[in-house]
Design an enzyme around this catalytic site. Structure first.
Site, short mmCIF file in Angstrom:
data_model
loop_
_atom_site.label_atom_id
_atom_site.label_comp_id
_atom_site.label_asym_id
_atom_site.label_seq_id
_atom_site.Cartn_x
_atom_site.Cartn_y
_atom_site.Cartn_z
N TYR A 1 22.06 67.30 67.58
CA TYR A 1 20.82 66.56 67.84
C TYR A 1 19.56 67.20 67.25
O TYR A 1 18.47 66.67 67.42
CB TYR A 1 20.67 66.34 69.35
CG TYR A 1 21.84 65.61 69.96
CD1 TYR A 1 22.14 64.31 69.56
CD2 TYR A 1 22.66 66.21 70.92
CE1 TYR A 1 23.24 63.63 70.09
CE2 TYR A 1 23.74 65.54 71.46
CZ TYR A 1 24.03 64.25 71.04
OH TYR A 1 25.11 63.58 71.57
N HIS B 1 21.09 56.24 66.61
CA HIS B 1 21.71 57.45 67.16
C HIS B 1 21.38 58.62 66.24
O HIS B 1 21.52 58.48 65.01
CB HIS B 1 23.23 57.29 67.29
CG HIS B 1 23.60 56.15 68.17
ND1 HIS B 1 23.52 56.24 69.54
CD2 HIS B 1 23.95 54.88 67.88
CE1 HIS B 1 23.85 55.06 70.05
NE2 HIS B 1 24.10 54.22 69.07
#
Ligand code: DQA
Length: 152
Positions: free
Chosen positions: A27, A104
């Site tokens: 991330y 995402h």
């Protein structure tokens, strides 16, 4: 001239308040605040205004979507793990009936099998994954195209 049809609701789902504590390989180690600062800046470049929302409660996410048509003209959604199983959120997204792009940070297609499934399939205009924060920029560009904003 200011576009009047240019408000994008940016919704972050479960576990995004602790984005900077999640796997940086996956991330990027960015805090949600920093991510939202980038999104806001990119949005302005495309002539868009942003409003942000994050919750860890599925019902609150659904209730925000109930209000979304009054608050915004389009939506950008990263619902985190809910993406893969929350039919309640999918139903609320369909009722909101806003042009929506799903984003995402990580490449959900190359991770576990269950992450490949999105219950928003068929409801959203596009799904962008694996491009990190730049995926949000791409999503904003797509939404600006849908809304016909010109940017500056
Ligand atoms: C995510 C991918 C999801 O599978 C995961 O549950 C998340 C984050 C992403 O941005 O890559 O919470 O939506």
């Amino acid at each position: 001239m200011t576009a009047s049809h240019n408000r994008v609701a940016v919704l972050h789902g479960v576990n995004f308040n602790i984005l900077d504590r999640r796997d940086p390989e996956m991330y990027g180690g960015l805090s949600l605040r920093k991510l939202e600062t980038k999104i806001e800046r990119w949005a302005r470049e495309f002539g868009l205004e942003t409003i942000f929302f994050q919750t860890n409660a599925e019902g609150e996410f659904v209730e925000y979507l109930h209000r979304a048509p009054e608050l915004a003209d389009a939506a950008l959604v990263n619902a985190g793990a809910w993406t893969h199983y929350s039919r309640a959120i999918a139903d609320a997204l369909a009722v909101a009936n806003l042009p929506t792009v799903e984003v995402h940070l990580s490449d959900v297609e190359s991770r576990e099998e269950w992450r490949r499934v999105s219950v928003f399939d068929g409801i959203v205009l596009a799904k962008i994954s694996g491009k990190g924060p730049d995926g949000y920029r791409e999503a904003l560009e797509r939404l600006a195209g849908e809304l016909g904003t010109t940017g500056r």
